[in-house]
Design an enzyme around this catalytic site. Structure first.
Site, PDB file in Angstrom:
ATOM      1  N   ASP A  69     -49.478 -88.610   9.999  1.00 34.73           N
ATOM      2  CA  ASP A  69     -48.977 -89.815  10.662  1.00 34.73           C
ATOM      3  C   ASP A  69     -50.140 -90.772  10.895  1.00 34.73           C
ATOM      4  O   ASP A  69     -51.305 -90.421  10.675  1.00 34.73           O
ATOM      5  CB  ASP A  69     -48.276 -89.484  11.993  1.00 34.73           C
ATOM      6  CG  ASP A  69     -49.115 -88.586  12.884  1.00 34.73           C
ATOM      7  OD1 ASP A  69     -50.351 -88.769  12.932  1.00 34.73           O
ATOM      8  OD2 ASP A  69     -48.549 -87.692  13.542  1.00 34.73           O
ATOM      9  N   ASP A  71     -51.700 -93.532  13.803  1.00 34.45           N
ATOM     10  CA  ASP A  71     -51.680 -94.077  15.157  1.00 34.45           C
ATOM     11  C   ASP A  71     -52.384 -95.424  15.168  1.00 34.45           C
ATOM     12  O   ASP A  71     -53.332 -95.655  14.390  1.00 34.45           O
ATOM     13  CB  ASP A  71     -52.378 -93.137  16.137  1.00 34.45           C
ATOM     14  CG  ASP A  71     -51.657 -91.799  16.266  1.00 34.45           C
ATOM     15  OD1 ASP A  71     -50.458 -91.757  15.948  1.00 34.45           O
ATOM     16  OD2 ASP A  71     -52.301 -90.811  16.665  1.00 34.45           O
ATOM     17  N   ASP A 152     -61.909 -88.619  22.332  1.00 33.20           N
ATOM     18  CA  ASP A 152     -62.406 -87.280  22.628  1.00 33.20           C
ATOM     19  C   ASP A 152     -63.543 -86.833  21.718  1.00 33.20           C
ATOM     20  O   ASP A 152     -64.594 -86.408  22.191  1.00 33.20           O
ATOM     21  CB  ASP A 152     -61.256 -86.265  22.617  1.00 33.20           C
ATOM     22  CG  ASP A 152     -60.387 -86.357  21.363  1.00 33.20           C
ATOM     23  OD1 ASP A 152     -60.734 -87.093  20.431  1.00 33.20           O
ATOM     24  OD2 ASP A 152     -59.341 -85.667  21.337  1.00 33.20           O
TER      25      ASP A 152
END
Length: 455
Positions: A69, A71, A152
């Protein structure tokens, strides 16, 4: 060293001080991005906002993988994004995002995050942090540069935009892709305390990509693993599926074992895997074979079910509980099995919220393990009509492959499925003439001590 899958392609070597990688120095092309993701980028940009493909989509394209996917990160607020796309909805409270849906494809759009020190200036409850450092709410919005700091891992802090076709890399993510390491941004202990799931994400990326976890990033994980007990059980259900059902479950499981991340999420399973006796070795082997088979099915684009995997993970605890109920409480086999299943599930859902639609299938797979040995009369044909027969048969063969002696039961059922009706009757008759009740599988019971939940 990581034993996960290796990819031989590398990304372009870029000078260490380069934060903006120009179009002719990287391999990403618009043709590699789905039309839906491009549509989101273009509409945001036409409305005057900045918009970037971010994270795993950029990382996987640079590694010549196929992103599952895409983002998008933007300086538009969730409300502004929602107004631009009629086919969208806002979700989340702790971390508010927008899902833009195009048929079966969902493009996740998140607003740039800022540091929490700025929440006082915003004058509202946009951010909350627990005393142990965990973020309870995270809706403080900022700039691209601030958003980069909130990512992160360096390999996920890569941004690509169709505005200038450049990649923005503020933390050496491309260098770490070339070095094949997972490195956290910021001070590891503080970042893990903010969100303990980051420890699972480090493991997942290392397992999926065949990367090593950078030593400073890895150092606190074992000690901080108990923090996962404070994560919602619903969120951990999703995370475990990502860890073990994404095509790289076996290397990921080995990393989870190495870093002590199994006990906080699957305490009964963890307890059943301690020791070096024959039974414990079989328990470990069964899980590893199941994960290897799951990885193979995913590679072949065949369906997998979480119920089967969870049934395997909790099989050894189920049998230990069953043995206790039969020995200590003198319960008959089938009622004891049902009670054991209920007790195991009641304990497990405190850690991972296994939905009822999945737990009901698990119970059926387990129950059929005790019905498959009973092959007299019409029972075999009735069992074959059961909707969980095939999964239960596969489970049975897995038990045999892991070293459990079932007196050829799996081979018998394999032959039975292949025979004509007359041959099947003959097989049942042969059983009748040589029938003896299968011996009860006595299992070593462990002390009924439970792993602390750290609650």
């Amino acid at each position: 060293m990581n034993t996960g899958p290796a990819h031989h392609d590398t990304v372009p070597v870029v000078p260490q001080d380069s934060r903006i990688i120009q179009r002719d120095h990287h391999s990403i092309s618009r043709k590699d991005i789905t039309p839906s993701a491009l549509k989101v980028l273009y509409r945001l940009q036409e409305a005057g906002f900045d918009a970037y493909i971010v994270g795993g989509g950029v990382r996987d394209l640079l590694l010549h993988l196929h992103p599952k996917d895409f983002d998008v990160a933007t300086n538009a607020s969730p409300e502004e994004v929602h107004r631009l796309f009629r086919n969208s909805r806002m979700i989340g409270r702790r971390f508010k995002i927008v899902h833009v849906q195009f048929g079966r494809e969902i493009i996740e759009v998140a607003t740039f995050r800022a540091h929490h020190a700025e929440q006082e200036e915003q004058g509202s409850d946009h951010s909350r942090q627990a005393a142990n450092g965990m973020l309870l709410r995270d809706n403080v919005y900022g700039t691209l540069e601030e958003d980069v700091e909130r990512r992160d891992f360096t390999i996920n802090a890569l941004y690509y935009t169709t505005k200038d076709f450049c990649i923005y890399d503020y933390h050496g993510g491309i260098s770490d892709l070339n070095s094949r390491v997972v490195r956290i941004i910021g001070e590891p202990e503080a970042r893990y305390r903010e969100d303990p799931v980051r420890m699972l994400r480090a493991i997942r990326f290392a397992g999926k990509l065949g990367f090593d976890i950078e030593p400073v990033t890895a150092a606190p994980i074992h000690e901080l693993a108990p923090l996962l007990a404070a994560v919602s059980n619903a969120r951990l259900f999703d995370e475990v599926l990502k860890l073990l059902s994404s095509g790289h479950g076996l290397p990921t499981w080995k990393l989870m074992w190495q870093y002590g991340l199994i006990a906080p999420m699957l305490p009964d399973t963890w307890q059943s895997l301690q020791g070096d006796d024959e039974q414990t070795v079989q328990n470990r082997m069964m899980i590893e074979l199941a994960l290897a088979n799951t990885d193979k099915r995913i590679a072949e684009d065949r369906p997998v079910t979480p119920a089967f995997l969870y049934a395997v993970l909790l099989w050894a605890p189920l049998l230990e509980e069953l043995s206790y109920l039969q020995d200590e409480e003198r319960m008959p086999l089938i009622p004891a099995m049902h009670e054991a299943a209920q007790r195991i599930m009641d304990r497990q859902v405190k850690h991972i919220a296994i939905p009822r639609r999945i737990s009901s299938i698990m119970r059926e797979i387990w129950e059929l393990q005790f019905r498959l040995p009973r092959r007299q009369g019409k029972r075999p044909d009735q069992l074959m009509e059961h909707p969980r027969f095939r999964a239960s048969y596969d489970f049975l063969r897995l038990r045999e492959e892991s070293g459990e002696d079932l007196n050829g039961l799996g081979i018998w059922w394999e032959r039975y499925q292949e025979q004509t009706d007359d041959s099947r009757r003959s097989m049942i008759q042969d059983l009748k003439e040589n029938y003896s009740e299968p011996p009860r599988n006595k299992r070593r019971r462990r002390p009924r001590k439970r792993t602390p939940s750290n609650e």
